[in-house]
Each structure stands twice: as structure tokens, then as C-alpha cells.
Scaffold this active site. Structure first.
Site, PDB file in Angstrom:
ATOM      1  N   SER A   7       0.848  -1.191   0.000  1.00 39.83           N
ATOM      2  CA  SER A   7       0.000   0.000   0.000  1.00 39.83           C
ATOM      3  C   SER A   7       0.881   1.238   0.000  1.00 39.83           C
ATOM      4  CB  SER A   7      -0.878   0.031   1.254  1.00 39.83           C
ATOM      5  OG  SER A   7      -1.408   1.334   1.417  1.00 39.83           O
ATOM      6  N   HIS A  32      -1.482  -1.347  -4.043  1.00 40.17           N
ATOM      7  CA  HIS A  32      -2.732  -1.091  -3.320  1.00 40.17           C
ATOM      8  C   HIS A  32      -2.891   0.415  -3.137  1.00 40.17           C
ATOM      9  CE1 HIS A  32      -6.004  -2.285  -0.610  1.00 40.17           C
ATOM     10  NE2 HIS A  32      -5.589  -1.347   0.225  1.00 40.17           N
ATOM     11  N   ASP A  34      -5.009   3.315  -1.468  1.00 41.84           N
ATOM     12  CA  ASP A  34      -5.941   3.601  -0.376  1.00 41.84           C
ATOM     13  C   ASP A  34      -6.519   5.002  -0.516  1.00 41.84           C
ATOM     14  OD1 ASP A  34      -6.050   1.325   1.404  1.00 41.84           O
ATOM     15  OD2 ASP A  34      -3.914   1.666   1.753  1.00 41.84           O
ATOM     16  N   MET A  36      -9.121   7.736   0.831  1.00 48.78           N
ATOM     17  CA  MET A  36      -9.885   8.085   2.042  1.00 48.78           C
ATOM     18  C   MET A  36     -10.445   9.496   1.907  1.00 48.78           C
ATOM     19  SD  MET A  36      -7.164   6.789   4.863  1.00 48.78           S
ATOM     20  CE  MET A  36      -6.438   5.155   4.801  1.00 48.78           C
ATOM     21  N   HIS A  65      -8.755   0.678  -3.294  1.00 47.91           N
ATOM     22  CA  HIS A  65      -9.553   0.468  -2.081  1.00 47.91           C
ATOM     23  C   HIS A  65     -10.233   1.784  -1.730  1.00 47.91           C
ATOM     24  CE1 HIS A  65      -9.446  -0.667   2.500  1.00 47.91           C
ATOM     25  NE2 HIS A  65     -10.674  -0.617   2.025  1.00 47.91           N
ATOM     26  N   MET A  67     -12.264   3.939   0.422  1.00 49.84           N
ATOM     27  CA  MET A  67     -12.818   4.129   1.773  1.00 49.84           C
ATOM     28  C   MET A  67     -13.520   5.481   1.782  1.00 49.84           C
ATOM     29  SD  MET A  67      -9.514   2.686   3.805  1.00 49.84           S
ATOM     30  CE  MET A  67      -8.472   2.973   2.391  1.00 49.84           C
ATOM     31  N   MET A 136     -11.007  -6.533   6.223  1.00 47.91           N
ATOM     32  CA  MET A 136     -10.206  -5.536   6.949  1.00 47.91           C
ATOM     33  C   MET A 136      -9.755  -6.141   8.286  1.00 47.91           C
ATOM     34  SD  MET A 136      -9.840  -2.827   5.110  1.00 47.91           S
ATOM     35  CE  MET A 136      -8.901  -1.960   6.368  1.00 47.91           C
ATOM     36  N   ASP A 174      -6.202  -6.824   4.701  1.00 43.16           N
ATOM     37  CA  ASP A 174      -5.637  -5.476   4.704  1.00 43.16           C
ATOM     38  C   ASP A 174      -5.614  -4.926   6.131  1.00 43.16           C
ATOM     39  OD1 ASP A 174      -4.848  -2.895   4.158  1.00 43.16           O
ATOM     40  OD2 ASP A 174      -6.643  -2.360   3.006  1.00 43.16           O
TER      41      ASP A 174
END
Ligand code: DX5
Ligand code: ZN
Length: 218
Positions: A7, A32, A34, A36, A65, A67, A136, A174
Site C-alpha cells: 500500500s 494497493h 488507499d 480516504m 480500495h 474508503m 479488513m 488489509d
């Protein structure tokens, strides 16, 4: 085959391209990403522009991913030739089935993630549709947190269900994965391993990727 997905949340963004070059050369399989939004999770990371800056600079596929709240609004932004998966959270999708079909309409693999406090049974009616389930093993929002061991039972159950019903999803984990606990989760059925701080926080990133890959071969 077990694949490693470092990540970049824990990478040094002042030299992101360089760091991605190191993990690629060392043999990492996937990047990966991430994302957010400061709403679904209490932290803001980066968006599609940062991910797209890596297009063509690396051959590694992207595992996105999300979020974020209302992911449907942003999914198209993350579709590139290198996007392998787009993963949304069950908790953020009131119309999960529709969102999964929407991701697939771009020719991208669709994944669903569940938080540590979310029951696997919430996915009963979507497992047939997804290409990936992300378990998760920390509460999403930050890198460098401690692994929550109850994630293991979900991985084991997902593997059983997959075999019983001949389903096709990959199982991803993850959060808090390191050299000490990775073998336990891969033995339980994890095929895509996310590792943030344990890769990019290492003194020797190249060596750390290779250490993970060596464990995968055992
Ligand atoms: C957490 C993120 C993770 C995180 C993993 O919200 O989804 O991908 O970057 O970082 P580590 O491996 O440090 O727990
Ligand atoms: Zn993640």
C-alpha cells in the site's frame, strides 16, 4: 498464487515513482491504492490524480480500495488500463449489488470490503457477484495499526464458502500485516496480501518485499 500488494499509503510521496520502482523490481505483484475521504473514515489520503501519475511509470496493476462515502460518484475516475480491482465498502453502499455491477461495466474486477465489526453474513447475497472480498484486519483510516485477530475466522469462512459453492472471488486481507503474521493468513486462504508500513516503513524496502515473497513460497 499468493500476491503481494504494497500500500503506497505508507510510501514517501516526495519520491513515489522511485519507491514504486523498488517494489516492482523486488517482485511485488500489485499496487494497493488507499483512497480516504475524511467522511467514511476519519482521514484524507489522496485521489485518482495520484494514482494516475503512476500509469505507464510502472507495469503493476492497481488495486483501488475506496474508503469513501458514495463511491459510485468516483468509480469512473479510477478506471485505467492498469486498474485490476475497484473495491468498495459494504458499509458505504446501500445499493451494493448495483455498485458492483457498475464497477464491472467498466471491465474492471469488482471487490467488496468489510470492516472488523461487520459480519460476513452481510455479504451472503453478493458473494456470487464479486471478484474479490477484502477482509479488513484493522479499522480503516490509518496505516501502521495493530492486526485484529478476529479477521482470521472471516478468511477461513470465506475460503469454505468459496469451495463449497465453487465461487470465484479472491480473498484479500488489509491491515497490520507483517512478516510475523502473514503466514497465518495465507495458510487460512488469503491470496492477496496488503502490506503498507511493513513494506514502506522498512529500512530496506527491496529486501522486505523479497522476505514476504519468500514466505509465500513456503
Ligand atoms: C487502512 C488501509 C490499509 C493500510 C495498511 O485503512 O486500508 O491499506 O494502508 O497499512 P498497514 O499495512 O500499515 O496496516
Ligand atoms: Zn487498504
Amino acid at each position: 498464487m499468493i500476491r503481494l500488494a504494497p500500500s503506497i499509503l505508507s510510501a514517501d510521496f516526495s519520491c513515489l515513482g522511485e519507491q514504486v520502482g523498488i517494489i516492482e523490481k523486488a517482485g511485488a505483484h500489485v499496487i494497493h491504492i488507499d483512497v480516504m475521504d475524511g467522511h467514511f473514515v476519519p482521514n484524507i489520503s489522496y485521489g485518482a490524480t495520484v494514482m494516475k501519475s503512476l500509469c505507464g511509470k510502472t507495469k503493476l496493476p492497481f488495486d483501488v480500495h475506496l474508503m469513501i462515502e458514495n463511491p459510485d460518484r468516483y468509480i469512473a475516475d479510477f478506471v485505467t488500463d492498469q486498474t485490476e480491482f475497484i473495491v468498495v465498502h459494504q458499509e458505504a453502499c446501500p445499493h451494493l449489488h448495483r455498485t458492483i455491477q457498475y464497477i464491472k461495466s467498466f471491465g474492471v474486477k469488482a471487490g467488496v470490503a468489510i470492516n472488523p465489526g461487520t459480519s460476513l453474513s452481510t455479504l451472503d447475497f453478493i458473494l456470487e457477484e464479486v471478484d474479490l472480498v477484502l477482509v479488513m484486519s484493522v479499522n480503516p483510516g490509518f496505516g501502521g495499526q495493530k492486526y485484529i485477530p478476529s479477521a482470521l475466522a472471516k478468511v477461513e469462512a470465506l475460503k469454505q464458502i468459496k469451495e463449497l459453492h465453487s465461487l470465484n472471488y479472491e480473498i484479500e486481507i488489509d491491515g497490520g500485516i507483517n512478516l510475523e503474521n502473514v503466514k497465518t493468513v495465507t495458510d487460512a486462504g488469503v491470496e492477496l496480501v496488503v502490506a503498507g508500513s511493513s513494506v514502506f516503513g522498512a529500512e530496506d524496502i527491496d529486501a522486505r518485499v523479497k522476505e514476504f515473497l519468500k514466505i509465500f513460497e513456503q
